[in-house]
Write an enzyme that holds these catalytic residues in place. Structure first.
Site, PDB file in Angstrom:
ATOM      1  N   LYS A  59       0.868  -1.182   0.000  1.00 60.95           N
ATOM      2  CA  LYS A  59       0.000   0.000   0.000  1.00 60.95           C
ATOM      3  C   LYS A  59       0.904   1.231   0.000  1.00 60.95           C
ATOM      4  O   LYS A  59       1.992   1.201   0.577  1.00 60.95           O
ATOM      5  CB  LYS A  59      -0.860  -0.043   1.281  1.00 60.95           C
ATOM      6  CG  LYS A  59      -1.714   1.186   1.520  1.00 60.95           C
ATOM      7  CD  LYS A  59      -2.853   1.261   0.553  1.00 60.95           C
ATOM      8  CE  LYS A  59      -3.588   2.592   0.652  1.00 60.95           C
ATOM      9  NZ  LYS A  59      -4.467   2.830  -0.510  1.00 60.95           N
ATOM     10  N   ASN A  83     -12.879   3.973  -6.388  1.00 61.42           N
ATOM     11  CA  ASN A  83     -12.497   4.163  -4.991  1.00 61.42           C
ATOM     12  C   ASN A  83     -11.913   5.538  -4.767  1.00 61.42           C
ATOM     13  O   ASN A  83     -11.291   6.120  -5.657  1.00 61.42           O
ATOM     14  CB  ASN A  83     -11.498   3.077  -4.551  1.00 61.42           C
ATOM     15  CG  ASN A  83     -10.047   3.480  -4.764  1.00 61.42           C
ATOM     16  OD1 ASN A  83      -9.435   4.160  -3.929  1.00 61.42           O
ATOM     17  ND2 ASN A  83      -9.497   3.096  -5.926  1.00 61.42           N
ATOM     18  N   ALA A  84     -12.153   6.066  -3.565  1.00 59.94           N
ATOM     19  CA  ALA A  84     -11.465   7.277  -3.109  1.00 59.94           C
ATOM     20  C   ALA A  84     -11.058   7.015  -1.670  1.00 59.94           C
ATOM     21  O   ALA A  84     -11.620   7.580  -0.732  1.00 59.94           O
ATOM     22  CB  ALA A  84     -12.362   8.500  -3.215  1.00 59.94           C
ATOM     23  N   MET A  85     -10.105   6.076  -1.517  1.00 61.17           N
ATOM     24  CA  MET A  85      -9.652   5.706  -0.176  1.00 61.17           C
ATOM     25  C   MET A  85      -8.957   6.897   0.490  1.00 61.17           C
ATOM     26  O   MET A  85      -9.047   7.070   1.708  1.00 61.17           O
ATOM     27  CB  MET A  85      -8.673   4.523  -0.242  1.00 61.17           C
ATOM     28  CG  MET A  85      -9.205   3.288  -0.976  1.00 61.17           C
ATOM     29  SD  MET A  85     -10.665   2.567  -0.245  1.00 61.17           S
ATOM     30  CE  MET A  85     -10.001   1.907   1.263  1.00 61.17           C
ATOM     31  N   CYS A 141      -1.943   8.863  -7.842  1.00 56.87           N
ATOM     32  CA  CYS A 141      -3.234   8.721  -7.172  1.00 56.87           C
ATOM     33  C   CYS A 141      -4.139   9.909  -7.545  1.00 56.87           C
ATOM     34  O   CYS A 141      -3.720  11.061  -7.431  1.00 56.87           O
ATOM     35  CB  CYS A 141      -3.028   8.683  -5.657  1.00 56.87           C
ATOM     36  SG  CYS A 141      -4.558   8.545  -4.751  1.00 56.87           S
ATOM     37  N   GLY A 228     -10.295  -1.850 -12.748  1.00 56.17           N
ATOM     38  CA  GLY A 228     -10.995  -3.048 -13.205  1.00 56.17           C
ATOM     39  C   GLY A 228     -11.088  -3.126 -14.727  1.00 56.17           C
ATOM     40  O   GLY A 228     -10.432  -2.359 -15.444  1.00 56.17           O
ATOM     41  N   GLY A 255      -7.003  -3.637 -14.843  1.00 54.58           N
ATOM     42  CA  GLY A 255      -8.021  -4.542 -15.392  1.00 54.58           C
ATOM     43  C   GLY A 255      -7.540  -5.919 -15.765  1.00 54.58           C
ATOM     44  O   GLY A 255      -8.180  -6.591 -16.575  1.00 54.58           O
ATOM     45  N   SER A 277      -7.796  -4.991  -8.690  1.00 58.71           N
ATOM     46  CA  SER A 277      -9.246  -5.221  -8.592  1.00 58.71           C
ATOM     47  C   SER A 277      -9.643  -6.689  -8.700  1.00 58.71           C
ATOM     48  O   SER A 277     -10.601  -7.122  -8.038  1.00 58.71           O
ATOM     49  CB  SER A 277      -9.964  -4.417  -9.680  1.00 58.71           C
ATOM     50  OG  SER A 277      -9.751  -3.048  -9.455  1.00 58.71           O
TER      51      SER A 277
HETATM   52  C1  LIG Z   1      -9.014   0.078  -3.287  1.00 61.55           C
HETATM   53  C2  LIG Z   1      -7.839   0.525  -4.095  1.00 61.55           C
HETATM   54  C3  LIG Z   1      -6.767   1.133  -3.447  1.00 61.55           C
HETATM   55  C4  LIG Z   1      -5.657   1.549  -4.193  1.00 61.55           C
HETATM   56  N1  LIG Z   1      -4.598   2.126  -3.541  1.00 61.55           N
HETATM   57  C5  LIG Z   1      -3.483   2.476  -4.249  1.00 61.55           C
HETATM   58  C6  LIG Z   1      -2.347   3.011  -3.574  1.00 61.55           C
HETATM   59  O1  LIG Z   1      -2.300   3.161  -2.352  1.00 61.55           O
HETATM   60  N2  LIG Z   1      -1.283   3.370  -4.343  1.00 61.55           N
HETATM   61  C7  LIG Z   1      -1.250   3.209  -5.701  1.00 61.55           C
HETATM   62  O2  LIG Z   1      -0.241   3.530  -6.336  1.00 61.55           O
HETATM   63  N3  LIG Z   1      -2.321   2.675  -6.345  1.00 61.55           N
HETATM   64  C8  LIG Z   1      -3.414   2.315  -5.659  1.00 61.55           C
HETATM   65  N4  LIG Z   1      -4.486   1.763  -6.313  1.00 61.55           N
HETATM   66  C9  LIG Z   1      -4.430   1.581  -7.780  1.00 61.55           C
HETATM   67  C10 LIG Z   1      -4.038   0.154  -8.145  1.00 61.55           C
HETATM   68  O3  LIG Z   1      -2.752  -0.171  -7.650  1.00 61.55           O
HETATM   69  C11 LIG Z   1      -4.055  -0.046  -9.682  1.00 61.55           C
HETATM   70  O4  LIG Z   1      -3.124   0.819 -10.281  1.00 61.55           O
HETATM   71  C12 LIG Z   1      -5.429   0.213 -10.272  1.00 61.55           C
HETATM   72  O5  LIG Z   1      -6.460  -0.240  -9.420  1.00 61.55           O
HETATM   73  C13 LIG Z   1      -5.598  -0.472 -11.635  1.00 61.55           C
HETATM   74  O6  LIG Z   1      -5.405  -1.840 -11.554  1.00 61.55           O
HETATM   75  P1  LIG Z   1      -6.609  -2.912 -11.348  1.00 61.55           P
HETATM   76  O7  LIG Z   1      -7.604  -2.627 -12.425  1.00 61.55           O
HETATM   77  O8  LIG Z   1      -5.943  -4.250 -11.445  1.00 61.55           O
HETATM   78  O9  LIG Z   1      -7.174  -2.645  -9.974  1.00 61.55           O
HETATM   79  C14 LIG Z   1      -5.617   1.354  -5.597  1.00 61.55           C
HETATM   80  C15 LIG Z   1      -6.704   0.744  -6.229  1.00 61.55           C
HETATM   81  C16 LIG Z   1      -7.808   0.317  -5.503  1.00 61.55           C
HETATM   82  C17 LIG Z   1      -8.950  -0.335  -6.218  1.00 61.55           C
END
Ligand SMILES: Cc1cc2nc3c(=O)[nH]c(=O)nc-3n(C[C@H](O)[C@H](O)[C@H](O)COP(=O)(O)O)c2cc1C
Length: 315
Positions: A59, A83-85, A141, A228, A255, A277
């Site tokens: 993270k 998401n907007a964590m 981010c 995703g 994705g 995702s």
């Molecule tokens: C819940 C969540 C939290 C994320 N937190 C971070 C983060 O802390 N730092 C970061 O560089 N990317 C973060 N991402 C982005 C993911 O690492 C990734 O780049 C993005 O979700 C696209 O990939 P995916 O479609 O496989 O999820 C986050 C994504 C999600 C869904």
């Protein structure tokens, strides 16, 4: 079992490999856990390595503890998640204990975020001390004010940050790029010019979901980052564009749910890939299935290594 098939299996046992190198970082398997999913604690990172991930990206961690945005900060849509964590994390000092547990299981890449070059350099030094095999700079981010994408869309700022981190550590420095920019290739070139060791593409796309019943945005932060299946084609295009202008390795993310998705990124130019995702949706077993099906594809199409497939769609 037909002889040809039997013969191929024997042959591939000896020769075929899922190993890959991202510059100096050697991985037994090309798939990594993307930053933000199942990578906030030592035990969750250990579990992901045991489930077949070649490495885990932590993270994103900052200098101080951060609570993140209030709920709701995560919502599912038909084609992914928004998401907007708000970068919740315990801060770099407390994260030491999670790293001590995680690094015993396999390669850990320390993801960090900061407001300026000095903060990034300090955080990178800590991650190196904790045993990270590389650092990943979150320059992307889309929903944390003063961080991530707000820095990562300016090639001058990107260059300053990457140079400062390169001067501060001896482990490889990866930069995670945002698709929310006019030219991701220009940002990639800025990273390379500053001596960056690899780029990671892509982070989430700035997005919004509105509840018609409530007549307002669903997320407390109003907008967030889309991930995703909806972003896969954007990510593949980004990697393809970066491959055309860069000599440093590229890691694909966005994705990836199965081996075919991963192969698209590899053939666009990625030497490795990350998954976020799909872990949230389908659980940690996604790595084992992808590894098996990548091997199957390589047998069927006569590829002996991941490297043999990197960038072939550009030819
Ligand atoms: C819940 C969540 C939290 C994320 N937190 C971070 C983060 O802390 N730092 C970061 O560089 N990317 C973060 N991402 C982005 C993911 O690492 C990734 O780049 C993005 O979700 C696209 O990939 P995916 O479609 O496989 O999820 C986050 C994504 C999600 C869904």
């Amino acid at each position: 079992m037909p002889w040809k098939y039997f013969n191929q299996v024997c042959y591939t046992r000896v020769v075929m490999t899922l190993e890959t190198s991202i510059g100096k970082v050697k991985l037994r398997r090309p798939g990594m856990v993307a930053s933000g999913i199942m990578d906030e604690t030592g035990p969750s990172m250990v579990r992901m390595i045991a489930s077949g991930a070649g490495a885990v990206v932590t993270k994103s961690i900052g200098l101080e503890p951060k609570a993140g945005h209030p709920n709701p900060c995560f919502t599912e849509i038909k084609s992914g998640f928004v998401n907007a964590m708000g970068l919740p994390n315990p801060g770099i000092e407390l994260f030491k204990e999670e790293m001590e547990i995680a690094i015993k299981a396999g390669p850990i890449i320390g993801s960090i975020y900061g407001a300026n070059a000095e903060e990034f350099a300090k955080l990178a030094g800590k991650m190196e001390d904790y045993g990270a095999v590389a650092v990943e700079l979150n320059l992307s981010c889309p929903h944390a004010k003063g961080y991530g994408m707000e820095l990562g869309t300016d090639p001058v700022i990107v260059k300053t940050i990457v140079s400062a981190v390169k001067n501060a550590v001896s482990i490889p420095v990866w930069s995670k790029l945002t698709p929310n920019t006019q030219s991701i290739a220009n940002i990639g070139v800025a990273v390379q010019d500053a001596g960056g060791d690899a780029v990671v593409a892509i982070n989430t796309l700035k997005a919004m979901v509105i509840s018609p019943e409530m007549r307002r945005p669903v997320l407390s932060n109003k907008f967030g980052g889309l991930s995703g299946p909806a972003v896969r084609a954007v990510g593949v295009r980004a990697v393809y564009d970066l491959y055309a202008v860069l000599d440093i390795p590229i890691i694909g993310v966005g994705g990836i749910y199965d081996a075919h998705d991963a192969l698209q990124y590899i053939m666009a130019g990625a030497s490795g890939f990350q998954i976020g995702s799909a872990i949230a949706k389908n659980g940690p077993n996604v790595f084992e299935t992808i590894n098996k099906n990548l091997e199957r594809f390589m047998i069927d199409y006569d590829y002996r290594s991941i490297n043999d497939m990197v960038g072939v769609a550009n030819e």
